[in-house]
Every structure is written in C-alpha cells, then in structure tokens.
Design an enzyme around this catalytic site. Sequence first.
Site, short mmCIF file in Angstrom:
data_model
loop_
_atom_site.label_atom_id
_atom_site.label_comp_id
_atom_site.label_asym_id
_atom_site.label_seq_id
_atom_site.Cartn_x
_atom_site.Cartn_y
_atom_site.Cartn_z
N LEU A 105 -0.63 -9.42 -0.14
CA LEU A 105 -0.93 -10.16 -1.37
C LEU A 105 -1.30 -11.61 -1.07
CD1 LEU A 105 -0.88 -9.85 -4.53
CD2 LEU A 105 1.32 -10.99 -4.43
N ALA A 106 -0.56 -12.20 -0.13
CA ALA A 106 -0.83 -13.59 0.23
C ALA A 106 -2.27 -13.74 0.73
CB ALA A 106 0.16 -14.06 1.29
N LYS A 107 -2.66 -12.84 1.62
CA LYS A 107 -4.01 -12.93 2.20
C LYS A 107 -5.07 -12.62 1.17
CE LYS A 107 -2.50 -10.56 6.02
NZ LYS A 107 -2.46 -9.72 7.14
N ASP A 134 4.75 0.80 -12.34
CA ASP A 134 3.78 -0.04 -11.63
C ASP A 134 2.77 -0.68 -12.60
OD1 ASP A 134 2.73 -0.98 -9.13
OD2 ASP A 134 1.04 0.38 -9.38
N HIS A 145 1.86 -4.30 -17.15
CA HIS A 145 0.51 -4.72 -17.53
C HIS A 145 0.10 -4.19 -18.92
CE1 HIS A 145 0.51 -5.99 -13.48
NE2 HIS A 145 -0.03 -4.93 -12.92
N LYS A 196 -4.12 6.50 -10.96
CA LYS A 196 -4.71 6.20 -9.65
C LYS A 196 -5.59 7.38 -9.26
CE LYS A 196 -1.85 2.69 -8.31
NZ LYS A 196 -2.32 1.44 -7.76
N ARG A 219 -9.33 -0.04 -26.51
CA ARG A 219 -10.24 0.55 -27.49
C ARG A 219 -9.55 0.61 -28.84
NH1 ARG A 219 -14.85 3.50 -25.82
NH2 ARG A 219 -15.22 2.97 -23.64
N ARG A 244 -13.47 -4.73 -22.88
CA ARG A 244 -13.44 -4.26 -21.49
C ARG A 244 -12.93 -5.40 -20.60
NH1 ARG A 244 -18.53 -1.46 -20.21
NH2 ARG A 244 -19.41 -3.45 -19.64
N GLN A 304 -12.08 -5.23 -17.38
CA GLN A 304 -12.70 -5.20 -16.06
C GLN A 304 -13.21 -3.81 -15.77
OE1 GLN A 304 -9.20 -6.21 -13.66
NE2 GLN A 304 -8.92 -4.08 -13.12
N1 NDP Z 1 -0.28 -6.23 -2.48
C1 NDP Z 1 -0.59 -6.17 -3.77
O1 NDP Z 1 -1.74 -5.92 -4.15
C2 NDP Z 1 0.45 -6.45 -4.81
C3 NDP Z 1 1.73 -6.82 -4.44
N2 NDP Z 1 2.66 -7.11 -5.41
C4 NDP Z 1 4.00 -7.55 -5.04
O2 NDP Z 1 3.90 -8.73 -4.26
C5 NDP Z 1 4.89 -8.77 -3.24
C6 NDP Z 1 4.24 -8.88 -1.89
O3 NDP Z 1 3.35 -7.80 -1.72
P1 NDP Z 1 2.65 -7.48 -0.33
O4 NDP Z 1 2.04 -8.71 0.24
O5 NDP Z 1 1.81 -6.31 -0.56
O6 NDP Z 1 3.89 -7.07 0.56
P2 NDP Z 1 3.99 -6.83 2.10
O7 NDP Z 1 4.63 -5.51 2.30
O8 NDP Z 1 2.70 -7.10 2.77
O9 NDP Z 1 5.10 -7.92 2.51
C7 NDP Z 1 4.85 -9.31 2.57
C8 NDP Z 1 5.56 -9.87 3.79
O10 NDP Z 1 6.96 -9.72 3.63
C9 NDP Z 1 7.56 -9.45 4.88
N3 NDP Z 1 8.25 -8.15 4.78
C10 NDP Z 1 7.71 -6.93 4.53
N4 NDP Z 1 8.66 -6.00 4.48
C11 NDP Z 1 9.83 -6.62 4.72
C12 NDP Z 1 11.17 -6.18 4.78
N5 NDP Z 1 11.50 -4.91 4.57
N6 NDP Z 1 12.12 -7.10 5.01
C13 NDP Z 1 11.81 -8.38 5.18
N7 NDP Z 1 10.53 -8.84 5.14
C14 NDP Z 1 9.57 -7.99 4.90
C15 NDP Z 1 6.44 -9.35 5.91
O11 NDP Z 1 6.36 -10.61 6.55
P3 NDP Z 1 7.08 -10.94 7.96
O12 NDP Z 1 7.34 -9.66 8.63
O13 NDP Z 1 6.08 -11.81 8.66
O14 NDP Z 1 8.30 -11.68 7.57
C16 NDP Z 1 5.20 -9.16 5.06
O15 NDP Z 1 4.06 -9.71 5.65
C17 NDP Z 1 5.71 -7.50 -3.45
O16 NDP Z 1 6.79 -7.80 -4.28
C18 NDP Z 1 4.75 -6.57 -4.15
O17 NDP Z 1 5.42 -5.61 -4.92
C19 NDP Z 1 2.35 -7.10 -6.74
C20 NDP Z 1 1.09 -6.73 -7.15
C21 NDP Z 1 0.05 -6.34 -6.24
O1 LIG Z 2 0.12 -4.76 -10.15
C1 LIG Z 2 -0.67 -3.93 -9.76
O2 LIG Z 2 -1.97 -4.08 -10.08
C2 LIG Z 2 -2.97 -3.46 -9.30
C3 LIG Z 2 -4.25 -3.53 -10.13
O3 LIG Z 2 -4.63 -4.85 -10.31
P1 LIG Z 2 -6.15 -5.22 -10.59
O4 LIG Z 2 -6.11 -6.65 -10.92
O5 LIG Z 2 -6.88 -4.92 -9.32
O6 LIG Z 2 -6.61 -4.34 -11.69
C4 LIG Z 2 -2.62 -2.06 -8.94
O7 LIG Z 2 -3.55 -1.55 -8.01
C5 LIG Z 2 -1.25 -2.03 -8.30
O8 LIG Z 2 -0.86 -0.69 -8.06
C6 LIG Z 2 -0.22 -2.68 -9.18
O9 LIG Z 2 0.98 -2.85 -8.44
#
Ligand code: NDP
Ligand SMILES: O=C1O[C@H](COP(=O)(O)O)[C@@H](O)[C@H](O)[C@H]1O
Length: 536
Positions: free
Chosen positions: A60-62, A279, A284, A380, A390, A417, A419
């Site tokens: 998510l960060a990236k 989810d 949402h 999904k 709608r 709409r 998106q």
């Molecule tokens: N990705 C998405 O599109 C979305 C994500 N989210 C939420 O955002 C948050 C981050 O998501 P996302 O970036 O996908 O998550 P990641 O699984 O990529 O985790 C983020 C970072 O957390 C650290 N991490 C991962 N697992 C563990 C663990 N078990 N214990 C400790 N550290 C851990 C790792 O960093 P390191 O090992 O360097 O410490 C990892 O790079 C979550 O709460 C997710 O539910 C919500 C909506 C969409």
């Molecule tokens: O929070 C979430 O949203 C995404 C969809 O987001 P969007 O902005 O791309 O429509 C979804 O894929 C994911 O499962 C859910 O955790």
Amino acid sequence: MEFPSATKAAPATEETPLNKIKDGILSKSSHLEVRDAVNFDTNTKESTVSITVVGASGDLAKKKIFPALFALYYEDCLPKHFTIFGYARTKMTDAELRIMVSKTLTCRIDKRENCNDKMEEFLQRCFYHSGQYDSEEHFMALDKTLKEHEAGKQSNRLFYLSIPPNIFVNVVKCACTSASSANGWTRVIVEKPFGRDSESSATLTRSLKQYLEEDQIFRIDHYLGKELVENLSVLRFSNLIFEPQWSRQYIRNVQLIFSEDFGTEGRGGYFDNYGIIRDVMQNHLLQILALFAMETPVSLDAEDIRNEKVKLLRSIRPLQLEDVVIGQYKSHTKGGVKYPGYIDDKTVPRDSLTPTFAAAALFIDNARWDGVPFLMKAGKALHARGAEIRVQFRHVPGNLYKRSYGMNLETNELVIRLQPDEAIYLKINNKVPGLGMKLDRSNLILHYATRYSKEIPDAYERLLLDAIEGERRLFIRSDELDAAWSLFTPLLKELEEKKVVPELYPYGSRGPVRSHYLAAKYNVRWGDLGTESHQA
Ligand SMILES: NC(=O)C1=CN([C@@H]2O[C@H](COP(=O)(O)OP(=O)(O)OC[C@H]3O[C@@H](n4cnc5c(N)ncnc54)[C@H](OP(=O)(O)O)[C@@H]3O)[C@@H](O)[C@H]2O)C=CC1
Ligand SMILES: O=C1O[C@H](COP(=O)(O)O)[C@@H](O)[C@H](O)[C@H]1O
C-alpha cells in the site's frame, strides 16, 4: 454528441478563498477555503509536519501512499516544512527508499512541467528509519531523528499505519509513548480492517484509545476520498431538482455495485480471514449508502455530517440471511487462458467457504426510505471493474403515452459512476426527432473527462491532505464504526456458524445466478446487466 462548455474560472475580482482568509471571514465549513487557509497558516508559523509511513516497505505504501504524497507536493498542497519518513523492519538506506519510491511516482497527465525536478526535490525530503513495531527504543531513535529534521520548529506528526492490523496497537503504543510531538499535534491514520466484527472492533478502539484521543484517530475508508463519493452531498444538497425526489415517494430502489475483474491473487492470506462482506460491503458500500440516504446535516462540519450518517446506519433493519447471497469464484478457461479459482491460491485453504462475492438487500426503517430496497453487490473476479450507484425511479403515474400510443415507458434511472471513467447520467424518455411520435431512452450526461480538463486526484491524496489539515469529515468516527459492525456482525456470525456454502461462479462471469433471484424477490433488475456506456 455535444456537451455544454466548461464553466470559466472565477474572475480575479470575485471573492476568492485567499481574499476571504486575508479578510478574516473564512468559514470553517468550506473545505476548499480551509485547505488554502491551512497552507497559509502553516507557512507563517514556521511549524513542520513529519509524516511517518509505518510499513513503508509494503504494497500500500508503494502503490498509494508515497505517490499520493508526491502528488500533493507537486500541487503545492503540502506545508512548506515537511519531512516524510518510511519506517519498517526491512533494512534500507535513505537512498534505497528513494529508489523504491521513485519507481511508483508519476506526474499528472495534465501537468508534466518540471516533473523530474519536482520528483527529485520530493525524494530529497524522504528518509528511512528501520525498526521493530513493538520497540519503544526504536521509536525513541525515530523521535530523535525527527527532531533533527524539525530543527526546533513547532512539530506536528502524522503516523500512517500501513501495516497488518495485528500490530496496530503495538505501533500506536510505541509511537505515542516515544515519538509523539512535544509541542504540536500527533495524529494517526489507521488503515482498514478495523476489526472483523463488533467485538474485535470495539477491542481495537479501546486499545487505541488508551494512547490516543478520538480526534487523533483517522480511520481511513478510501472510498470516502473518491471524487464522486464526495460529490454525493453536493449533488443532493445544492441542487433543488434532486433532494425533493430523494425518497420512497419517487425512488423504487437503489443499487450499490462494486466489481473487480481480478481475483485475490497475492492477497489470499489476508482475504480469507475477511471475505468480501468485511472487505468491501461493511465499509465502502455502507459508507456510500449512508451518504446517499442520510438526512440533511446541520452544516458541512465533520461532526454534523457524521451525526447524520450514524443516525442513518442505526435505522437500517437487521440483515436477514435470506436477503443475502454469497459466491466464490472458480477457475475458468477463456481464449485459451486459464484463470485460477479462489481456492487455487496456495495461501487459501482448499475447503475455504470465504465469499468473494456477496449481494444483499437492505432496508432503512425511517420515514424517508420505508420499503425501498437498497441492493448491494460486491465481487472479485467478475467480468468488469467498476463501482456505481444506480437509482431507479418509480413509474410515471397515469402513463399518458401508454394510453394514447400504447407505449411502455421505461422508468428513469440516475447512474453515478464512481469509477472508472467517472460520470453521472440520467436516463430519460425522449422523443425521437421526426414527424411521427416515437420515444426512445436517452441519457442526460455529465461525463467528467469531457467536462473537466483537470485530472481527478486519487482518493489517498484527498484523505492524506485532510488528515494533515485536521479535517475529519471523510474519516470514520468510532460510533459510525460500531453501527456498521452491529449491522453486519450477526449476519457474518450466522454465515460462519451455519457454514453457508457460497455459490461457485466462473472467473470473469457476472457472478452467482442467485443474485438475480434476490433482486427479483424485490421486483428489481440489476441495472448493470446491459452493455450500456455513458453515451446517449
Ligand atoms: N494493499 C492494498 O491495496 C490495501 C491495503 N489495506 C490495508 O493497509 C495495510 C497495509 O497493507 P499492505 O501494504 O498491503 O500490507 P503488507 O502485507 O504489504 O505489509 C506492510 C508491511 O508491514 C510489514 N509486515 C507485513 N506482515 C507483517 C507481520 N506479520 N508482522 C509484522 N510486520 C509485518 C512488512 O514490512 P517489514 O517486513 O519491512 O517490517 C510489510 O512491508 C493493511 O492493514 C491492509 O489491510 C487497505 C486497503 C487496500
Ligand atoms: O479496500 C479495498 O479496496 C480495493 C478496491 O479499491 P479501488 O479504489 O481500487 O476500487 C479492493 O481491491 C480491496 O480488496 C479492498 O481491501
């Protein structure tokens, strides 16, 4: 097709936000004005904002957070003095973080000038600190580094928890005890999921509140940051033609539809513990429903809006199992390509009953919406990606055209709409030009890409900026969250206790057949079944 020409920018002599600020007549409820005011204010007070992205090495960060921060920087929306820190366990130097971040930065199509320079400037303000999530010592070290960057200015600190939920509380504890601001604000953005039912959500809130006040917690639901979701209130409360129609008197049913044309590949481990109801629906779609159906708030202030949303959520009738359909996608081969089923993911148990699709009929027991079905559908691995609202209106009473010409009139439908390809269009009956009397169904359209030349900001940009500015309108308050969980928890428990088996649907299809029966039960036809586009 011709679209009306774009509205011109306000002439320089008109009252602009900046003029208002200078004149001291800024209204707190005016969001645009508040934005300008904050930049103005921050720049004059020599304060700093340090944004720490916890979990900076993650997806998510990236994908979202760093690009959104760059977009804000590019638009000059960040305060003059800001620093961004990535924090995670992964060992990385500042230079390595910058390389990682630079790979996902993009410039707006409509603003490419100096893009590379701006990226370079932005990256120079990004730093990295490696540490454990439960180590006060490591957060103390972060604090020290933050202080060096803050250089004695008033410090404001924002922590973005982009990490799995099981470590939220550890991080909040360490950040608050060892790295919170000594002379400014400290805020924490918490990503979903906020628990997985009423109980776990309440526990999480209680734990967070050991260290934070409610107004320091920014629970993000990124759908609230989407342009057309934010526009819902504008549409309803600034146009006379919509609000009087917005009730059981004119509206037959409302549909909230979310679909993705890809599966949970790569996220199966997370998803299997949650499923599509937690989810997407509980957050949402429910948030959109609340904004769509709430009463007019006293003002546009965060608390007034959230009060109305809570009232609305509490008026929703408890969900019945017979008003819910669940599905799970199965493998499907199309054009020689084999698309995997949900359980083909190695991180998902072969006997998983987790739904990747759900449809539900909800009812709001209040005077405005009594008896109107609100149908939700989220899935999904469906045939298309999209999210829309709608609104299907009732039949024209009397039906003059039926009596005189034997014509069966279609009912009006308003489509918002969200998106992709944002648009608002209203389906109307219209006379086909000519000497005879023939009607067809045409669209009155507001197609964003045609009407507005400005690119639509990503939801995360708006929400990050709001968090920096302390604007809580688009974040979820704890009582809203409780109300949302109260609605879905009994249903989720029943589904799990009874081990309800989801209907299998092929990857890339339109989802379970039973969702059509559910709609038909309430005399509704899903509006997204045709191949319509926004074109008339
Ligand atoms: N990705 C998405 O599109 C979305 C994500 N989210 C939420 O955002 C948050 C981050 O998501 P996302 O970036 O996908 O998550 P990641 O699984 O990529 O985790 C983020 C970072 O957390 C650290 N991490 C991962 N697992 C563990 C663990 N078990 N214990 C400790 N550290 C851990 C790792 O960093 P390191 O090992 O360097 O410490 C990892 O790079 C979550 O709460 C997710 O539910 C919500 C909506 C969409
Ligand atoms: O929070 C979430 O949203 C995404 C969809 O987001 P969007 O902005 O791309 O429509 C979804 O894929 C994911 O499962 C859910 O955790």
